[in-house]
Design a protein around this motif. Sequence first.
Motif, PDB file in Angstrom:
ATOM      1  N   ASP A 293     -40.547-130.666 -81.600  1.00 49.56           N
ATOM      2  CA  ASP A 293     -40.240-129.906 -82.813  1.00 49.56           C
ATOM      3  C   ASP A 293     -38.754-129.572 -82.798  1.00 49.56           C
ATOM      4  O   ASP A 293     -38.307-128.690 -82.076  1.00 49.56           O
ATOM      5  CB  ASP A 293     -41.082-128.625 -82.879  1.00 49.56           C
ATOM      6  N   ARG A 294     -37.979-130.290 -83.615  1.00 53.46           N
ATOM      7  CA  ARG A 294     -36.533-130.117 -83.622  1.00 53.46           C
ATOM      8  C   ARG A 294     -36.100-128.814 -84.281  1.00 53.46           C
ATOM      9  O   ARG A 294     -34.947-128.425 -84.168  1.00 53.46           O
ATOM     10  CB  ARG A 294     -35.871-131.285 -84.365  1.00 53.46           C
ATOM     11  N   THR A 295     -37.010-128.163 -85.000  1.00 55.88           N
ATOM     12  CA  THR A 295     -36.654-126.922 -85.693  1.00 55.88           C
ATOM     13  C   THR A 295     -37.102-125.673 -84.933  1.00 55.88           C
ATOM     14  O   THR A 295     -37.015-124.573 -85.475  1.00 55.88           O
ATOM     15  CB  THR A 295     -37.284-126.907 -87.093  1.00 55.88           C
ATOM     16  N   ASP A 296     -37.566-125.839 -83.708  1.00 56.22           N
ATOM     17  CA  ASP A 296     -38.083-124.688 -82.957  1.00 56.22           C
ATOM     18  C   ASP A 296     -36.956-123.735 -82.584  1.00 56.22           C
ATOM     19  O   ASP A 296     -35.905-124.148 -82.088  1.00 56.22           O
ATOM     20  CB  ASP A 296     -38.783-125.189 -81.690  1.00 56.22           C
ATOM     21  N   LEU A 297     -37.171-122.447 -82.863  1.00 59.95           N
ATOM     22  CA  LEU A 297     -36.225-121.394 -82.477  1.00 59.95           C
ATOM     23  C   LEU A 297     -36.835-120.419 -81.475  1.00 59.95           C
ATOM     24  O   LEU A 297     -36.107-119.611 -80.890  1.00 59.95           O
ATOM     25  CB  LEU A 297     -35.750-120.631 -83.714  1.00 59.95           C
ATOM     26  N   ILE A 298     -38.159-120.481 -81.308  1.00 56.74           N
ATOM     27  CA  ILE A 298     -38.807-119.592 -80.348  1.00 56.74           C
ATOM     28  C   ILE A 298     -38.333-119.891 -78.935  1.00 56.74           C
ATOM     29  O   ILE A 298     -38.119-118.985 -78.120  1.00 56.74           O
ATOM     30  CB  ILE A 298     -40.338-119.720 -80.448  1.00 56.74           C
ATOM     31  N   GLY A 299     -38.149-121.166 -78.619  1.00 58.10           N
ATOM     32  CA  GLY A 299     -37.658-121.525 -77.297  1.00 58.10           C
ATOM     33  C   GLY A 299     -36.289-120.940 -77.019  1.00 58.10           C
ATOM     34  O   GLY A 299     -36.010-120.492 -75.900  1.00 58.10           O
ATOM     35  N   CYS A 300     -35.418-120.926 -78.029  1.00 58.48           N
ATOM     36  CA  CYS A 300     -34.094-120.311 -77.851  1.00 58.48           C
ATOM     37  C   CYS A 300     -34.233-118.830 -77.533  1.00 58.48           C
ATOM     38  O   CYS A 300     -33.520-118.297 -76.663  1.00 58.48           O
ATOM     39  CB  CYS A 300     -33.262-120.506 -79.115  1.00 58.48           C
ATOM     40  N   ALA A 301     -35.148-118.160 -78.226  1.00 60.32           N
ATOM     41  CA  ALA A 301     -35.338-116.723 -77.991  1.00 60.32           C
ATOM     42  C   ALA A 301     -35.870-116.457 -76.587  1.00 60.32           C
ATOM     43  O   ALA A 301     -35.395-115.540 -75.893  1.00 60.32           O
ATOM     44  CB  ALA A 301     -36.287-116.153 -79.035  1.00 60.32           C
ATOM     45  N   THR A 302     -36.846-117.238 -76.140  1.00 62.72           N
ATOM     46  CA  THR A 302     -37.403-117.016 -74.801  1.00 62.72           C
ATOM     47  C   THR A 302     -36.372-117.298 -73.708  1.00 62.72           C
ATOM     48  O   THR A 302     -36.297-116.581 -72.706  1.00 62.72           O
ATOM     49  CB  THR A 302     -38.640-117.897 -74.592  1.00 62.72           C
ATOM     50  N   VAL A 303     -35.558-118.336 -73.897  1.00 60.51           N
ATOM     51  CA  VAL A 303     -34.514-118.631 -72.909  1.00 60.51           C
ATOM     52  C   VAL A 303     -33.495-117.505 -72.864  1.00 60.51           C
ATOM     53  O   VAL A 303     -33.066-117.067 -71.786  1.00 60.51           O
ATOM     54  CB  VAL A 303     -33.829-119.975 -73.240  1.00 60.51           C
ATOM     55  N   ALA A 304     -33.094-117.013 -74.025  1.00 61.79           N
ATOM     56  CA  ALA A 304     -32.103-115.936 -74.062  1.00 61.79           C
ATOM     57  C   ALA A 304     -32.638-114.666 -73.399  1.00 61.79           C
ATOM     58  O   ALA A 304     -31.936-114.019 -72.600  1.00 61.79           O
ATOM     59  CB  ALA A 304     -31.697-115.658 -75.506  1.00 61.79           C
ATOM     60  N   VAL A 305     -33.888-114.302 -73.698  1.00 60.63           N
ATOM     61  CA  VAL A 305     -34.465-113.080 -73.129  1.00 60.63           C
ATOM     62  C   VAL A 305     -34.587-113.203 -71.612  1.00 60.63           C
ATOM     63  O   VAL A 305     -34.226-112.281 -70.858  1.00 60.63           O
ATOM     64  CB  VAL A 305     -35.833-112.792 -73.772  1.00 60.63           C
ATOM     65  N   SER A 306     -35.082-114.327 -71.146  1.00 58.83           N
ATOM     66  CA  SER A 306     -35.245-114.500 -69.700  1.00 58.83           C
ATOM     67  C   SER A 306     -33.899-114.562 -68.985  1.00 58.83           C
ATOM     68  O   SER A 306     -33.753-114.056 -67.863  1.00 58.83           O
ATOM     69  CB  SER A 306     -36.058-115.762 -69.415  1.00 58.83           C
ATOM     70  N   ALA A 307     -32.886-115.162 -69.623  1.00 50.64           N
ATOM     71  CA  ALA A 307     -31.561-115.227 -68.999  1.00 50.64           C
ATOM     72  C   ALA A 307     -30.924-113.845 -68.903  1.00 50.64           C
ATOM     73  O   ALA A 307     -30.298-113.503 -67.887  1.00 50.64           O
ATOM     74  CB  ALA A 307     -30.663-116.168 -69.792  1.00 50.64           C
ATOM     75  N   VAL A 308     -31.083-113.041 -69.947  1.00 47.80           N
ATOM     76  CA  VAL A 308     -30.556-111.675 -69.899  1.00 47.80           C
ATOM     77  C   VAL A 308     -31.231-110.880 -68.780  1.00 47.80           C
ATOM     78  O   VAL A 308     -30.584-110.112 -68.046  1.00 47.80           O
ATOM     79  CB  VAL A 308     -30.747-110.987 -71.258  1.00 47.80           C
ATOM     80  N   THR A 309     -32.545-111.061 -68.632  1.00 50.72           N
ATOM     81  CA  THR A 309     -33.254-110.382 -67.550  1.00 50.72           C
ATOM     82  C   THR A 309     -32.733-110.819 -66.182  1.00 50.72           C
ATOM     83  O   THR A 309     -32.540-109.995 -65.274  1.00 50.72           O
ATOM     84  CB  THR A 309     -34.757-110.664 -67.655  1.00 50.72           C
ATOM     85  N   LEU A 310     -32.508-112.117 -66.028  1.00 52.06           N
ATOM     86  CA  LEU A 310     -32.006-112.622 -64.753  1.00 52.06           C
ATOM     87  C   LEU A 310     -30.624-112.054 -64.448  1.00 52.06           C
ATOM     88  O   LEU A 310     -30.349-111.622 -63.307  1.00 52.06           O
ATOM     89  CB  LEU A 310     -31.959-114.152 -64.788  1.00 52.06           C
ATOM     90  N   LEU A 311     -29.748-112.010 -65.434  1.00 52.92           N
ATOM     91  CA  LEU A 311     -28.426-111.425 -65.223  1.00 52.92           C
ATOM     92  C   LEU A 311     -28.532-109.930 -64.903  1.00 52.92           C
ATOM     93  O   LEU A 311     -27.756-109.407 -64.095  1.00 52.92           O
ATOM     94  CB  LEU A 311     -27.559-111.643 -66.464  1.00 52.92           C
ATOM     95  N   GLY A 312     -29.484-109.255 -65.531  1.00 51.30           N
ATOM     96  CA  GLY A 312     -29.675-107.835 -65.243  1.00 51.30           C
ATOM     97  C   GLY A 312     -30.142-107.575 -63.829  1.00 51.30           C
ATOM     98  O   GLY A 312     -29.718-106.593 -63.192  1.00 51.30           O
ATOM     99  N   THR A 313     -30.990-108.449 -63.304  1.00 48.76           N
ATOM    100  CA  THR A 313     -31.448-108.258 -61.920  1.00 48.76           C
ATOM    101  C   THR A 313     -30.315-108.491 -60.922  1.00 48.76           C
ATOM    102  O   THR A 313     -30.296-107.868 -59.845  1.00 48.76           O
ATOM    103  CB  THR A 313     -32.604-109.211 -61.604  1.00 48.76           C
TER     104      THR A 313
END
Length: 623
Positions: free
Chosen positions: A322-342
């Motif tokens: 699905d070339r129009t998927d934006l949910i994956g971008c949101a999940t990657v961003a949220v998980s990356a922010v969490t990783l940087l926070g830890t």
Amino acid sequence: MNDQLQDVRRLENEFADAMNRMYAVGNGLARLRASLEVQTSAAPETWVSPHAQPVPAPGPTTTAPAPAPETAAPRPAPAAPTAAQAVPATVFAPQPSWWQREGAVTRVLALAGAVVTLIGVALLLALAMQQGWFVPELRVALGVALALGLVGAAHVVRAREIARGRSSAAPVAIAATGYAAGYLDVVAVTAVYGWVPRTAGLAIAAVVAVSGLLLARRWDRQLLAVITVLGATLLAPVVTDGVGDEVSLFVVVLSGAALLARGDRGWPALALARTVPATGLVLLGMVAEDTDFTSPGRLPILAAGALALFAVVGAVSEARHDRTDLIGCATVAVSAVTLLGTFGVHGETLRTTGFALVALAFAVLLAVTSRRPVGPVPTALATTFGAVSGVAALLAVTSGAPDRFVVSGIVATALGYAAAAVTTRSRVTLWVAAGTTAVASVAYLVHPAAYVDVWSAGNHDAAVALLDSVLAGGVAALGAWGVDVVRGVPARVRRLTRVAALIAGLAISAVAVVSVGLLLGDAVGATTAGYLAGHALATVLWMVTSAWLLLHGLRAESRRALSVRLGLGLAAVSVAKLFLFDLATLDGLWRVVAFIVTGLLLLASGTAYAKALERTRVPEATA
């Protein structure tokens, strides 16, 4: 006789009108039946009804009357059918209310029942532990019996629905409640009672979660997977009476099981359900384990890293379909922010190293997913990877660089991404380079701001300012080059980037010249003289650049207008600096030098420009 003839004609017209209405009703029913059959059919197929097309209604049938006498009144012409009669109007079925739609009420009640039941189970387990109801073995046994009973009941209900040819959300909600209850039992025996080791508890939890998610995949019901994951994730802290490392490990296992069961393909709600709540619990667990952050544990880092990995894998898997998927971008961003926070709560060494590793990992991920066989992924997802890499790199620089070289590190980071954009010719990398360049530009402003007066310039680190100016000049040059070599950049953006690079280069050159003057002045014990000499030379340098642009513009036909405009503008800026800054700041010999040299350059530029312009007009007149 005439009255009877008129009655006959009137009856014929009424009969024709009645026939038209009957045909309209028949055609409407045929279309409605065709629509319903298409909706209920498993495989779409083209259905043609013999009455699908409007059947023209027969006109009024009139019997030729006997010749009337000449004295009789002329017979009126038969009434022609109107447009509304000839073409029957399309009949649209009224849209039912939401509660009248098939399965709507069942779906709402099933979801509400699942949520309420799960909350009740969690509260019962917590209350039983607080009040000492039953022995622990009996509590767990009752929980297991409830979970197995709910899953079995879900299979029975679904089998009956299939036998009757219908389907609803009821078995989905029942099964989801059962699996979530079973998962909570695993949490209890592992984290609360400690009957099984942590490793064994994780393995059992994985089995329960995978079985529930595989059932959701078999039934092709996203709702079952979402309720299973959300119920177990959100209610685990209730059973364990708080958050911590155990809950973090459990939600990581659950997220991995959800990814393995489906891969996020076509189930965006599951991607969010297995990522967002889990990252929140990991952060809360990190805070709960160490409230003063004096000795934070390493387990939240592992948990956040695993969640980020799962998010990336799921996003890439979904993006390939699905070339129009934006949910994956949101999940990657949220998980990356969490990783940087830890990483951010640890000491300087681990924090800086972690930020740098995250930056490197996402940069490599961007490069790998931009090409085959993994990619290319959609632009939105690639931009997310690049943005995370850029932010992590800037955090690594600001965290680990010495205070003296923080700006140098930021500018060097921008230089690295600009070089990568030129090398890879990737628009996404160019955007990341533009973002880091914007941050570097703001950080670099500390140097020109310090050179406004001689006192602040004397206290400023001229060596670092010179180093940063060299790096910033490279960023400006590579940025303009990258915009030229990367495909798909509009021509207007290219022109604006060249202008911005030239303006930035002039400001950087002025800072570099003043820095050199300060360094030389410090070496000979004349800091003020070096500062004044630097500003005077900077003004002269700007004027020389203006003259070059004017003459170069006449030679380059394609860039004549832009070069001439830039040259004239730079000349105006040089004169403005001469009168507004140099006249008030410089004194003695350096003020005289600045005015005389700038004035001579203006005169020489005007004369050379006139001659060059005349040479360009001679060939045109000859032609």
